[in-house]
Design a protein around this motif. Sequence first.
Motif, mmCIF file in Angstrom:
data_model
loop_
_atom_site.group_PDB
_atom_site.id
_atom_site.type_symbol
_atom_site.label_atom_id
_atom_site.label_comp_id
_atom_site.label_asym_id
_atom_site.label_seq_id
_atom_site.Cartn_x
_atom_site.Cartn_y
_atom_site.Cartn_z
ATOM 1 N N TYR A 43 44.745 36.449 35.808
ATOM 2 C CA TYR A 43 45.739 36.096 36.821
ATOM 3 C C TYR A 43 47.057 36.820 36.559
ATOM 4 O O TYR A 43 47.764 37.187 37.508
ATOM 5 C CB TYR A 43 45.961 34.578 36.841
ATOM 6 C CG TYR A 43 46.735 34.112 38.053
ATOM 7 C CD1 TYR A 43 46.125 34.008 39.291
ATOM 8 C CD2 TYR A 43 48.090 33.806 37.959
ATOM 9 C CE1 TYR A 43 46.841 33.590 40.409
ATOM 10 C CE2 TYR A 43 48.810 33.388 39.062
ATOM 11 C CZ TYR A 43 48.175 33.280 40.285
ATOM 12 O OH TYR A 43 48.888 32.885 41.389
ATOM 13 N N ASP A 81 46.608 39.979 38.194
ATOM 14 C CA ASP A 81 46.718 39.794 39.648
ATOM 15 C C ASP A 81 48.179 39.733 40.078
ATOM 16 O O ASP A 81 48.561 40.271 41.131
ATOM 17 C CB ASP A 81 46.014 38.505 40.077
ATOM 18 C CG ASP A 81 44.499 38.571 39.917
ATOM 19 O OD1 ASP A 81 43.967 39.688 39.803
ATOM 20 O OD2 ASP A 81 43.868 37.495 39.910
ATOM 21 N N TYR A 118 42.434 33.089 32.489
ATOM 22 C CA TYR A 118 43.746 33.131 33.123
ATOM 23 C C TYR A 118 44.510 34.418 32.824
ATOM 24 O O TYR A 118 45.475 34.736 33.511
ATOM 25 C CB TYR A 118 44.577 31.902 32.755
ATOM 26 C CG TYR A 118 45.112 31.884 31.343
ATOM 27 C CD1 TYR A 118 46.352 32.435 31.042
ATOM 28 C CD2 TYR A 118 44.386 31.296 30.316
ATOM 29 C CE1 TYR A 118 46.856 32.414 29.757
ATOM 30 C CE2 TYR A 118 44.887 31.264 29.018
ATOM 31 C CZ TYR A 118 46.114 31.830 28.745
ATOM 32 O OH TYR A 118 46.610 31.804 27.465
#
Length: 313
Positions: A142, A145, A139
Amino acid sequence: MKIVLPSGTGQVGTVLRRALTAAGHEVAVLSRRPTGPGEIPWDGRTRGPWTEVIDGSDVVVNLAGRSVSCRYTPDNLRAMMDSRVDSARVVGRAIAAAARPPRIWLQMSTATVYAHRFDAPNDEATGVIGGAEPGVPDYWGYSVDIATAWEREQEMADTPHTRKVALRAAMVMSPDRGGVFDVLSRLARLGLGGPVAGGRQYVSWIHDHDFVRAVEFLVGRDDLAGPVNLAAPAPLPHRAFMRALRGAWKVPVGLPATKWMAELGAFALRSDTELLLKSRRVVPGRLLDAGFAFDHPEWPQAAADLVRRVRGR
């Protein structure tokens, strides 16, 4: 100058608003819950009457985004993404539609965009963007991202008359209650400010006065656009960072914490261990190359100044 701060009511927004107002600028704050003079309602997603304050302004500094001080559940991660991308998109559309668009749009981003690493510092030219590092939780990618999508939304905005800068900011250290310095200081003063998980991970930070000065510097430099790291030039390992903070508070001992202890503490505080365990070794290459001089380049001196200001409140 007329300066607009979308979502300028959080810690960083409070720092900027206070300094810019004191410098004599006209500051308007866009807020989901306006409570005082100079605060204008917006939802961070849709255009509305708030766009009128963008038209004719000189500078926009968009600070919108759900706080990262939370558990990194799928719902919270999605809220972090949506709040950043949606707000950047709607601010870009408001600027594009303005008859008198601002000359610069500073968009908050994050130093978390860079990879978790120990071997070398990350500057804008040679830094490694994260998301593919081995041995870290999935994660964490992310979070990268989120940062890249945030910056991409600003980059794609059709604002040819407005210079755009993405502020890849490290942790902004200010004496304000509830900020990151306040939280870390409470741990240090309780004797809990020792190294976490060995303390090798780098901490990047910036003193609040230097953060404001860097924003003012970027506003005044027409030749700077794109990503700019807002971080002090001397990141340091967490062990040394906390030792200096304890020294500023004159606390001789800080109990260390293992990774699992950090996970328990983060769960209790409804936060996430990425904020403690990711090695953020970020340096301000473009600011230094442009001639910006930090007033607080070293953490021990910066921490001592912040402690003096806390005690003087």
